[in-house]
Design a protein around this motif. Structure first.
Motif, PDB file in Angstrom:
ATOM      1  N   HIS A  84       6.635  22.438   7.470  1.00 25.91           N
ATOM      2  CA  HIS A  84       5.468  23.212   7.057  1.00 25.91           C
ATOM      3  C   HIS A  84       4.246  22.304   6.889  1.00 25.91           C
ATOM      4  O   HIS A  84       3.150  22.624   7.342  1.00 25.91           O
ATOM      5  N   MET A  85       4.443  21.160   6.239  1.00 28.85           N
ATOM      6  CA  MET A  85       3.338  20.225   6.047  1.00 28.85           C
ATOM      7  C   MET A  85       2.842  19.697   7.395  1.00 28.85           C
ATOM      8  O   MET A  85       1.635  19.583   7.621  1.00 28.85           O
ATOM      9  N   GLU A  91      -2.701  22.028  12.425  1.00 30.17           N
ATOM     10  CA  GLU A  91      -3.707  23.093  12.388  1.00 30.17           C
ATOM     11  C   GLU A  91      -5.066  22.565  11.927  1.00 30.17           C
ATOM     12  O   GLU A  91      -6.105  23.022  12.394  1.00 30.17           O
ATOM     13  N   GLN A  92      -5.062  21.619  11.009  1.00 30.78           N
ATOM     14  CA  GLN A  92      -6.308  21.080  10.470  1.00 30.78           C
ATOM     15  C   GLN A  92      -6.815  19.878  11.249  1.00 30.78           C
ATOM     16  O   GLN A  92      -7.840  19.286  10.900  1.00 30.78           O
ATOM     17  N   GLY A  93      -6.110  19.504  12.308  1.00 30.45           N
ATOM     18  CA  GLY A  93      -6.547  18.406  13.157  1.00 30.45           C
ATOM     19  C   GLY A  93      -6.341  17.027  12.572  1.00 30.45           C
ATOM     20  O   GLY A  93      -6.914  16.056  13.043  1.00 30.45           O
ATOM     21  N   VAL A  94      -5.504  16.922  11.555  1.00 29.17           N
ATOM     22  CA  VAL A  94      -5.222  15.632  10.927  1.00 29.17           C
ATOM     23  C   VAL A  94      -4.387  14.770  11.862  1.00 29.17           C
ATOM     24  O   VAL A  94      -4.592  13.572  11.977  1.00 29.17           O
ATOM     25  N   VAL A  95      -3.421  15.395  12.526  1.00 22.04           N
ATOM     26  CA  VAL A  95      -2.575  14.701  13.502  1.00 22.04           C
ATOM     27  C   VAL A  95      -2.563  15.521  14.783  1.00 22.04           C
ATOM     28  O   VAL A  95      -2.735  16.754  14.749  1.00 22.04           O
ATOM     29  N   PRO A  96      -2.393  14.884  15.943  1.00 21.05           N
ATOM     30  CA  PRO A  96      -2.352  15.645  17.183  1.00 21.05           C
ATOM     31  C   PRO A  96      -1.045  16.431  17.302  1.00 21.05           C
ATOM     32  O   PRO A  96      -0.021  16.034  16.749  1.00 21.05           O
TER      33      PRO A  96
END
Length: 99
Positions: A84-85, A91-96
């Protein structure tokens, strides 16, 4: 039947297609046993870094995965919380996203 010193005692708890809780908590990856522990509400909240009350609000509003109820206890698998994390990070673009 397991011995008395097994993690589930002399009588395994049986759920999910007749698999014991111990069997469900251990998965294999490259032939190495890896634990996938369950967390209660306090443990899951702590794992995410939230208070229990805030975590319960997130569960009620559907912002975190729903728990599994086993013997009256609400439990979350660590792998479910991790997935989930990871989804939120993508979704937030933190990781590809994985390709």
């Amino acid at each position: 039947m397991p011995s008395d010193d097994s993690p589930t005692g002399p009588y395994p708890i049986v759920i999910d297609n007749r698999k014991s809780v111990t069997e469900m908590q251990i998965s294999t990856h490259d032939n190495i046993a890896v634990r996938d522990p369950y967390f209660g509400t306090a443990g899951a909240a702590s794992y995410y870094g939230y208070s229990e009350s805030h975590f319960r609000v997130l569960v009620r509003t559907g912002k975190v995965p729903r728990p599994t109820r086993i013997n009256g206890k609400l439990l979350w698998r660590q792998s479910l919380l991790d997935a989930h994390m990871r989804q939120l990070e993508v979704e937030q673009g933190v990781v590809p996203a994985a390709s």
